[in-house]
Scaffold this motif. Structure first.
Motif, mmCIF file in Angstrom:
data_model
loop_
_atom_site.group_PDB
_atom_site.id
_atom_site.type_symbol
_atom_site.label_atom_id
_atom_site.label_comp_id
_atom_site.label_asym_id
_atom_site.label_seq_id
_atom_site.Cartn_x
_atom_site.Cartn_y
_atom_site.Cartn_z
ATOM 1 N N VAL A 1525 16.128 -42.968 1.278
ATOM 2 C CA VAL A 1525 16.049 -43.325 2.686
ATOM 3 C C VAL A 1525 16.119 -44.806 2.602
ATOM 4 N N LEU A 1526 15.412 -45.606 1.737
ATOM 5 C CA LEU A 1526 15.813 -47.011 1.568
ATOM 6 C C LEU A 1526 17.236 -47.386 1.164
ATOM 7 N N GLU A 1527 17.682 -46.655 0.035
ATOM 8 C CA GLU A 1527 18.963 -47.015 -0.382
ATOM 9 C C GLU A 1527 20.220 -46.630 0.522
ATOM 10 N N GLU A 1528 20.004 -45.314 1.133
ATOM 11 C CA GLU A 1528 21.349 -45.169 2.226
ATOM 12 C C GLU A 1528 21.135 -45.440 3.501
ATOM 13 N N HIS A 1529 19.916 -45.622 4.027
ATOM 14 C CA HIS A 1529 19.564 -46.201 5.453
ATOM 15 C C HIS A 1529 19.028 -47.614 5.584
ATOM 16 N N HIS A 1530 18.536 -48.156 4.690
ATOM 17 C CA HIS A 1530 17.833 -49.462 4.603
ATOM 18 C C HIS A 1530 16.603 -49.212 5.685
ATOM 19 N N LEU A 1531 15.833 -48.306 5.503
ATOM 20 C CA LEU A 1531 14.467 -48.062 6.205
ATOM 21 C C LEU A 1531 13.494 -47.724 5.044
ATOM 22 N N ILE A 1532 12.286 -48.205 5.568
ATOM 23 C CA ILE A 1532 11.242 -47.711 4.755
ATOM 24 C C ILE A 1532 10.372 -46.807 5.246
ATOM 25 N N VAL A 1533 10.090 -45.641 4.595
ATOM 26 C CA VAL A 1533 9.430 -44.365 5.046
ATOM 27 C C VAL A 1533 8.045 -44.765 5.029
ATOM 28 N N GLY A 1534 7.488 -44.526 6.173
ATOM 29 C CA GLY A 1534 6.020 -44.608 6.267
ATOM 30 C C GLY A 1534 5.232 -43.752 5.621
ATOM 31 N N VAL A 1535 5.458 -42.364 5.957
ATOM 32 C CA VAL A 1535 4.669 -41.320 5.542
ATOM 33 C C VAL A 1535 5.576 -40.138 5.340
ATOM 34 N N VAL A 1536 5.150 -39.479 3.929
ATOM 35 C CA VAL A 1536 6.011 -38.606 3.442
ATOM 36 C C VAL A 1536 5.148 -37.173 3.453
ATOM 37 N N VAL A 1537 5.509 -36.275 4.302
ATOM 38 C CA VAL A 1537 4.771 -35.158 4.553
ATOM 39 C C VAL A 1537 5.387 -34.068 3.479
ATOM 40 N N ILE A 1538 4.925 -33.231 2.625
ATOM 41 C CA ILE A 1538 5.388 -32.114 1.968
ATOM 42 C C ILE A 1538 4.799 -31.070 2.462
ATOM 43 N N VAL A 1539 5.608 -29.926 2.901
ATOM 44 C CA VAL A 1539 4.934 -28.902 3.400
ATOM 45 C C VAL A 1539 5.571 -27.565 2.935
ATOM 46 N N ASP A 1540 5.092 -26.365 3.286
ATOM 47 C CA ASP A 1540 6.027 -25.076 2.737
ATOM 48 C C ASP A 1540 7.090 -24.577 3.546
ATOM 49 N N PRO A 1541 7.905 -23.664 2.843
ATOM 50 C CA PRO A 1541 9.181 -23.355 3.569
ATOM 51 C C PRO A 1541 8.921 -23.044 4.886
ATOM 52 N N GLY A 1542 9.630 -23.134 6.060
ATOM 53 C CA GLY A 1542 9.536 -22.433 7.272
ATOM 54 C C GLY A 1542 8.598 -23.140 8.180
ATOM 55 N N VAL A 1543 7.966 -24.454 7.827
ATOM 56 C CA VAL A 1543 6.966 -24.970 8.627
ATOM 57 C C VAL A 1543 7.779 -25.742 9.783
ATOM 58 N N ILE A 1544 9.008 -26.325 9.447
ATOM 59 C CA ILE A 1544 9.899 -27.233 10.458
ATOM 60 C C ILE A 1544 10.303 -26.118 11.600
ATOM 61 N N PRO A 1545 9.531 -26.219 12.655
ATOM 62 C CA PRO A 1545 10.220 -25.237 14.125
ATOM 63 C C PRO A 1545 11.631 -25.479 14.286
ATOM 64 N N ILE A 1546 12.503 -24.397 14.454
ATOM 65 C CA ILE A 1546 13.740 -24.344 14.677
ATOM 66 C C ILE A 1546 13.831 -23.616 16.004
ATOM 67 N N ASN A 1547 15.006 -23.740 16.946
ATOM 68 C CA ASN A 1547 14.899 -22.888 18.094
ATOM 69 C C ASN A 1547 16.110 -21.850 17.917
ATOM 70 N N SER A 1548 16.382 -21.256 18.941
ATOM 71 C CA SER A 1548 17.267 -20.026 18.794
ATOM 72 C C SER A 1548 18.614 -20.782 18.358
#
Length: 1575
Positions: A1525-1548
């Motif tokens: 993210v730093l290299e390609e978007h010149h932004l510093i990530v504040g928090v990195v959260v690692i979760v199990d597959p399927g946690v990110i909610p997706i709509n229909s």
């Protein structure tokens, strides 16, 4: 040290007795270390002299004299014998190259400073299963240390100074702890460490999470907005945290007690918010190097070079003059070649001992005499030349390279092999014994063997047996090695030479004698070739410098395959008939005193050791009372050039001076693989003052200049000299990078040497050789100072007074951060001085740098002790950060702890730095703890963009565009045409009438076919059947619902024909249908609240549904999530009586409301829009024209039918156009993946519509099965258009993957396209049958962030491919508008997409939680240009580009490109980012990232990544995500959260629900595997 510089013997007797008593108390454990230090200091206070620093009249260096009698200032006082004794008992380990009591004190002092500031760092959150404990049996027990020659680590508790002991026991740790608690999620170690006012009572530890919430309710989260760490504008401290309200489904694992409401009632879990709050508090501190002033214009450069600090120290001395060594003396009886010396001693002194080898216990194993050495070497030479291969085709020719593979424990075999090769005139290449196929660095050794052209290896029988074998007993092919032939050289396999055979011993010439391997910083292993004359000259120079005499005894503890161990212990010793006693590494591990015992027993004159050996001997010396070292005239310290060797030398002298060791015999030296010996200290005269030390400022060193350390004693480096340069050599100091320009006298540079006794080249690598072995120094003007070539040594240093050489580091350990140079060894020393005993396993620490965002970033990786607690580890990491920041003034980028014994090892057990770095970059390190600090150390980010006030009005912009020849960015679909036939007008005015008309005109025409998972048509509906079913529903509604015309009715059905019938039933009854996705029976807690909310918001009077769903709505499970007593009337439509309604409702005007379309946007907004009868019939007509739909056509639909264009295609389009729709519910694909594709093939479908989620399912699930599908007869060549229905930027990657994967099944590459709709207008673009193929352009991402479009070539750096969103529908006009000024923009300009069309929605029914959203979304006008037309604002950014393609009417085609939703964009550092771009980068960062999502919270960028691999990999992702993210978007990530597959909610529609995710994260409902808070 309290007793520094005190002569204890001079103290009064009673004081000495009291000290002895104290020592006894401490050793018995009757007093703590802290108490001991305190009392001891008190006793000695009045006797400590103030040591003046003697100034030498030298501008460059300040030197402090080291008294010959007294211990030098760095040495612990005489009582340290007792202290070492204690330390030995207490265990613990630490790398002794870096031991320095002074430095330990400096580090503790630096940390004490930090302690006063009390910074609380948030501790990472970790799921219990993610704790990696290395199994105890995998860890080497302490006494058989797994450390190496180079990185030898020792059992020893660092004698921590009083400052440290105090800071450990002081109640207020540097972390101000609050409460430990077991939280609602299973994440362990959720220690809160937020800086609270001291006065607040600290509650006792209680496990309940509610206590946690109570404590935190008092913290400052309510009314303080965390600072905007991303922009430079001061922020109003009083404002509140504004979180956009969002639809919230409660997910698993949530407990009410752990929630607390922030200012505006959004439940936020205390723990996460407090941690983020803490993180923000730590970021509030001013960073050390202020952000340099940048301005950002259109220039290509992203990073401006920071302005140099005017206070930076600059070299001021004169230019250095080359230093000459003493002339190399000519002695009459020097041999003409080294082999000649061996021949001479073998003949004349055959009985004289040459080599004694020890067994593992340290007892002599065998002694090789010069006679034996000569005869065996002869035998081997004869065998090599005559007995391998045949006379006609010998295997070896003169000058061939041969690998020598012998273990350290068998020096005799190695000596014979080495001299045997010299006598046979083949070139020996000694290498390490490969232990396994995958040895760290084995590939690099392979590169060495390849570049030297080695195909034959000599080894011993024992060694050969130990090599890894294949099944059939052959030696395995080592990774990266050329094919090797193995030859065993044990005496029994050698042939005695024939009488007439004599070896050829020419006078030494420039041919290569042997090749010594050397590893570079990058890990490449190269061979340094040493010529015969260089080998001989080097032996002569060493003989002269060390004053070797014939027949002396030498004890060698070093590796005899290379470096000093080879030069002194194998070559120079034979030249001078010296008796060498070799003490292998394994013996030292078992018996650390063995070398001292050998010196004592053999009365050895010379000993060859490393600092590690000094230290080990010192630790073990208590067992040996009677050792005597008075015979030593020269104790050569091979790594004496390491600045950290001073302490070991002093401490050793301190312990062994009483055993006869003379201070002047300690001789540090400096060596390099290329230049061989560079400098060595000659033994001093008895009683002469010892050489002086340089005490340098580390700050000065980092700028490459020599400055006496005056201001801050914590950041001082004490360096000892390594004597004078070698006889016959010439030395200069040149700048380490760029052209070899001579340095000034007070400047640090690389030492370069010109000498006949050095390496000649990197064998087989002429390119690299030139830059190292043929360097001609230049003066300031850039002109060469002469003709003679110099060799770079890789050593950094300077020349002190009296031409003494001082070395401060090596180029390979150089880390160059923001134009300042730091030495890896110095950082290791500082890290080790921070109480490593609790945390670091055996002192194993690796320091390297990685290049991220145009600068080097420092990474420290250490092995963690198996018994170290999370708390200790995190505390150690935080303290290392502070210590390095204080002492070296440099920020660490990443600190990682890995389980013990998991870092790749070098052959001698040290850490293989290059492999470790590669593992870090590849994400294979598997750390168990990690701390990233990008906020502190990344200081070269461009300045945040300040938005300029818009002075230019929209009119001027318009004129400007016209002047520039740019047309206004607008595009129009085809004309809809006029309906003139009255009958058609009547038929098409209302859909309800169209259905009645079709039921009469063509009753048996099948409109709908519904398929199940097996592909069987489970339900069909003809025009008449659909009409009749709608009538039944109408009758029931009018009877049982008690409804008024215009009431809202919720339709709650699974995808199918019931839903369609219910919809028309509502139209017939004059009520307004609202389609709602039914709740998921397995996940009611998350899905039912949304259903309830739509029912409440739409004020529905009645619910139409099926029997199973009705049961669910009234079930006990449902009651847990919502109030089921207040549902409106529920009617199940499964078994309705056959009744016809008395009449069918006809709306008075077409502007009346037909239905409500509710949808949850990706930002979590629930919006309902009103669709009138006129809008839906216009929309159906537009789609009919675009896709050429007639009653004879069939289309297949695999979409969710609840909102947007999916609903229109499922329920309305067929009734209007009369074509047959084959309905495939997307849920059925989960149980039968090929269902959709096989349906297309079976029914020979030409047009199909799907969603991105369906496409992704097929791509991921069927990608490998195209062959199986082919054999089943699936053929997609019939498909003319496959349109993805979406409300987002087209997913080009997915579409292309889909096309490529199924090309084998006949799918045309032109078939896949996309549609675009929004809330205000459900269908703006749709790739129909006519019109050109969608085009793709590449835009520059940097410009996009500035709200500009800059088109670039494919493959340009930072380019983003965008695909056109389909052809604009008939009757639709689109214009691109500046959202702020509302003026039209020119072609290829980025702005908001506005649409004018008869089928736009007529307004919001309501926007839940945002009722104040203006009506101007639907009827707004341009501020200039065409103020009459009424437009609807889509809320999407995009641009229009006129292409070279022609449309159906022959005009040039205008393509619409959608970039993304305005609501979704992230405003960071004054720039606009689209989440999908950051997520694309994140998903590429590591193979185990299945999906990712980003959002911001209080100006912190939060990245959530789904981990598809094992939980061990979780922490590998943190640095990789931060880097990308730093290299390609010149932004510093504040928090990195690692979760199990399927946690990110997706709509229909397959869109990520980022705001849901954000709320779940803040409410701590994600159950993350790991949460890293980047500092």
């Amino acid at each position: 040290m309290a007793d520094r510089g005190v002569d204890l013997s001079a103290l009064p007797k009673e004081v000495r007795d009291q000290l002895a008593e104290l020592d006894l108390e401490l050793s018995e454990g009757d007093i703590t270390q802290k108490g001991y230090e305190k009392k001891r200091a008190k006793l000695l206070a009045s006797y400590i002299p103030q040591l003046p620093n003697a100034e030498l009249s030298l501008p460059d260096v300040q030197l402090s004299p080291a008294h010959s009698g007294d211990p030098s200032p760095e040495a612990p006082g005489p009582s340290s014998a007792a202290r070492h004794h204690r330390a030995h008992r207490s265990g613990g380990a630490r790398d002794e190259r870096y031991r320095s009591d002074i430095h330990t004190e400096a580090v503790q002092a630096a940390l004490a400073k930090h302690k006063e500031e009390k910074m609380a760092l948030p501790m990472p959150t970790k799921r219990r299963s993610a704790f990696v404990q290395s199994p105890m049996d995998a860890c080497t027990p302490p006494d058989t240390s797994s450390a190496s020659e180079d990185e030898g680590s020792l059992r020893r508790k660092a004698a921590l100074s009083a400052a440290l002991a105090q800071s450990l026991q002081s109640p207020d740790y540097w972390i101000n702890r609050s409460v430990q608690s077991s939280s609602t999620s299973s994440s362990a170690s959720s220690t809160l460490s937020h800086g609270e006012p001291k006065s607040q009572p600290q509650p006792q530890l209680q496990p309940a999470a509610s206590v946690l919430a109570d404590v935190l309710a008092h913290t400052r989260i309510e009314n303080s907005v965390p600072p905007d760490v991303t922009s430079s504008t001061p922020q109003d401290r009083g404002s509140r945290v504004d979180l956009p309200p969002a639809v919230r489904g409660m997910s698993r694992g949530q407990s009410r007690s752990s929630m607390l409401d922030t200012a505006d009632g959004v439940p936020v879990n205390s723990r996460v918010s407090t941690k983020i709050q803490q993180l923000l508090n730590t970021l509030k501190r001013p960073k050390r190097p202020p952000l340099s002033e940048f301005f950002l214009d259109d220039s290509e450069e992203i990073v401006e070079v920071p302005q140099p600090d005017p206070n930076t120290p600059k070299p001021e001395g004169r230019q250095i003059i080359p230093v000459k060594g003493e002339p190399l003396g000519v002695v009459s009886n020097w041999p003409p070649a080294l082999q000649a010396a061996l021949a001479r001693w073998g003949a004349t002194q055959a009985k004289s001992p040459a080599l004694t080898a020890l067994d593992i216990t340290g007892k002599p194993l065998y002694t090789l005499t010069y006679g034996k050495l000569w005869s065996r070497s002869l035998k081997l030479a004869y065998t090599l030349l005559n007995k391998l291969g045949t006379k006609a085709e010998p295997v070896l020719q003169t000058g061939d390279r041969v690998a020598l593979v012998y273990p350290n424990s068998d020096p005799g075999m190695f000596w014979v092999a080495f001299y045997g090769c010299l006598l046979a005139e083949v070139i020996p290449v000694p290498i390490e014994v490969p232990l396994s196929r995958q040895d760290a660095g084995s590939q690099q050794i392979g590169f060495l063997l390849g570049s030297c052209g080695v195909s034959l290896a000599l080894t011993s029988e024992v060694c050969l047996k130990g090599l890894p074998k294949t099944q059939n007993g052959e030696i395995v092919q080592f990774k990266g090695w050329p094919r090797m032939k193995w030859v065993v050289t044990d005496t029994k396999y050698l042939t005695k030479p024939s009488k007439d055979w004599q070896p050829h011993i020419p006078t030494a010439n420039t041919d290569t004698a042997y090749i010594e391997y050397k590893a570079t910083k990058e890990g490449t292993v190269m061979g340094v070739a040493v010529s015969k004359i260089a080998m001989l000259t080097h032996c002569q120079a060493l003989t002269q410098a060390c004053n070797y005499c014939e027949g002396e005894t030498l004890v060698n503890v070093l590796d005899c395959k290379k470096d000093m161990g080879l030069w002194h212990g194998v070559l120079t010793s034979v030249m001078n008939r010296i008796h060498t006693i070799t003490v292998p590494y394994a013996v030292m591990k078992a018996c650390p005193m063995s070398w001292v015992q050998r010196v004592h027993i053999h009365k050895a004159r010379v000993a060859l050791v490393k600092c590690r050996d000094l230290h080990w001997a010192m630790m073990a010396h208590k067992d040996q009372k009677d050792t005597n070292l008075s015979s030593i005239r020269m104790l050569i310290v091979a790594d004496g050039a390491n600045p950290w060797s001073v302490s070991s030398c002093d401490a050793f002298l301190n312990v062994f001076q009483s055993h006869g060791l003379k201070p002047e015999v300690i001789c540090p030296c400096a060596t390099s693989p290329e230049a061989l010996t560079v400098a060595i200290r000659r033994p001093g005269a008895r009683g002469a003052p010892l050489p002086a030390r340089a005490i340098l400022s580390m700050g000065g060193l980092s700028h490459g200049v020599i400055r006496v350390n005056t201001e801050d004693k914590n950041s001082a480096l004490t360096v000892q000299d390594v004597g004078h340069i070698m006889p016959g050599a010439l030395m200069c100091i040149v700048k380490p990078d760029g052209p070899p320009q001579l340095c000034k006298t007070d400047e640090i540079g690389e030492i370069v040497i010109n000498s006949r006794a050095g390496g000649t080249m990197y064998y087989g690598l002429p390119g690299v050789t030139k830059n190292t072995f043929e360097v001609i120094p230049v003066n300031q003007a850039g002109t060469p100072i002469g003709e003679v070539p110099f060799t770079r040594t890789g050593l950094l240093g300077f020349v002190g007074p009296g031409s003494l050489v001082f070395v401060v580091g090596k180029t390979e350990g150089l880390l160059s951060v923001s134009k300042r140079r730091h030495n890896a060894d110095d950082l290791v020393a500082t890290a080790l001085a921070v109480e490593p005993v609790k945390t670091v396993y055996r002192g194993r620490i690796a320091v390297f740098s990685v290049t991220v965002f145009y600068d080097e970033r420092i990474v420290i990786v250490a092995e963690q002790r198996p018994d170290a607690s999370e708390e200790d580890s995190f505390q150690w990491m935080s303290r290392v950060l502070q210590a390095i920041d204080s002492i070296h003034q440099v920020g660490l980028y990443c600190l990682a702890l890995v389980p013990a014994n998991t870092l790749p090892k070098t052959p001698l057990g040290g850490i293989h730095i290059c492999e470790t770095k590669q593992s870090f970059l590849d994400g294979n390190l598997h750390p168990c703890n990690i701390l990233m600090c990008p906020h502190t150390c990344v200081t070269n980010l461009p300045k945040p963009r300040q938005k300029q006030p818009v002075d230019v009005g929209p009119a001027s912009m318009l004129v400007g565009n016209l002047v520039a020849g740019k047309r206004i960015a607008q595009a129009t679909g085809r004309e809809l045409g006029v309906l003139d036939d009255q009958d058609l007008i009547r038929k098409h005015q209302f859909l309800s009438e169209a259905l009645q008309w079709r039921a009469q005109a063509d009753p048996d025409h099948v409109l709908y076919v519904l398929l199940n998972a097996k592909g069987v048509a489970v339900c069909t509906a003809t025009c008449a059947q659909l009409h009749k079913r709608a009538e039944k529903i109408t009758a029931t509604l009018l009877e049982r619902g008690g409804l008024n015309t215009g009431d809202n009715v919720v339709l709650l059905y699974p995808p199918g024909i019931d839903l369609i019938a219910a919809f028309y039933g509502c139209l017939y009854a004059g009520v307004i249908p609202v389609t709602v996705r039914p709740p998921h029976p397995q996940n009611l807690a998350a899905t039912l609240p949304t259903v309830r909310m739509i029912i409440d918001v739409s004020k529905a009077a009645c619910i139409l549904t099926t029997q199973p769903l009705m049961r669910i709505l009234r079930s006990r499970e449902a009651a847990a999530s919502v109030n089921i007593k207040t549902w409106p009337t529920i009617i199940d439509t499964d078994d309705l009586p056959r009744k016809r309604p008395p009449s069918i409702y006809k709306p008075p005007t077409a502007e009346m409301l037909a239905y409500l379309d509710f949808s949850v946007s990706t930002t979590g907004m629930l919006t309902g829009v009103k669709m009138s009868h006129a809008a839906i019939s216009t929309l159906c007509r537009s789609i009919k024209l675009q896709c050429e739909l007639y009653s004879s056509r069939q289309i297949a639909i695999c979409l969710d039918p609840y909102c947007g264009l999916g609903f229109v295609l499922w329920c309305l389009s067929s009734v209007y156009s009369g074509h047959q729709s084959i309905l495939i519910p997307p849920l059925e694909l989960e149980s039968s993946l090929p269902l959709w594709l096989s349906t297309l093939s079976q029914y020979k479908i030409r047009d199909t519509f799907c969603s991105y989620s369906v496409m992704e399912l097929c791509t991921k699930g069927l990608g490998t099965q195209t062959e199986i599908l082919k054999t089943r007869g699936v053929n997609l060549s019939c498909v003319r258009s496959c349109v993805v229905i979406a409300e987002e930027r087209p997913r080009l990657g997915l579409s292309m993957s889909f096309s490529k994967l199924f090309k084998d099944l006949g799918l045309s590459s032109r078939a896949v396209s996309t549609a675009f709709g929004s809330r205000v207008n459900l269908a703006i673009c749709l790739q129909g049958t006519s019109g050109p193929d969608p085009s793709t352009v590449y835009v520059d991402m940097k410009s996009l962030r500035h709200d500009r479009v800059r088109l670039v070539e494919r493959g340009a750096p930072q380019s983003l491919p965008l695909m056109e969103s389909g052809t604009i529908l008939p009757g639709v006009r689109v214009i691109i508008v500046n959202p702020e000024t509302r003026g039209p923009l020119g072609d290829s300009h980025l702005g908001e997409i506005w649409v004018n069309s008869a089928h736009s929605a007529s307004g919001y029914y309501t926007i839940y939680g945002e009722e104040n959203l203006q009506a101007d979304h639907f009827n707004t006008k341009l501020s200039f240009g065409d103020p009459q037309t009424v437009w609807a604002r889509t809320g999407y950014l995009g641009f229009i580009k006129r292409t070279e393609l022609l449309d159906a009417s022959g005009d040039r085609h205008d393509a619409l490109f959608v970039v993304g939703s305005l609501d979704e964009t992230l405003e960071l550092r004054g720039l606009r980012y689209h989440p999908i771009d950051i997520e694309t980068s994140v998903s590429r960062a590591h193979r185990s990232i299945a999906e990712s999502a980003v959002f911001t919270w209080t100006n912190l960028l939060v990245v959530v990544a789904e981990l598809s691999g094992s939980e061990q990999e979780a922490l590998d992702l943190v640095p990789l995500v931060t880097n990308v993210v730093l290299e390609e978007h010149h932004l510093i990530v504040g928090v990195v959260v690692i979760v199990d597959p399927g946690v990110i909610p997706i709509n229909s529609r397959g869109e990520k629900q980022r705001m849901h995710l954000r709320d779940s994260f803040l409410a701590d409902q994600l159950d993350p595997i790991y949460v890293a808070y980047n500092m």
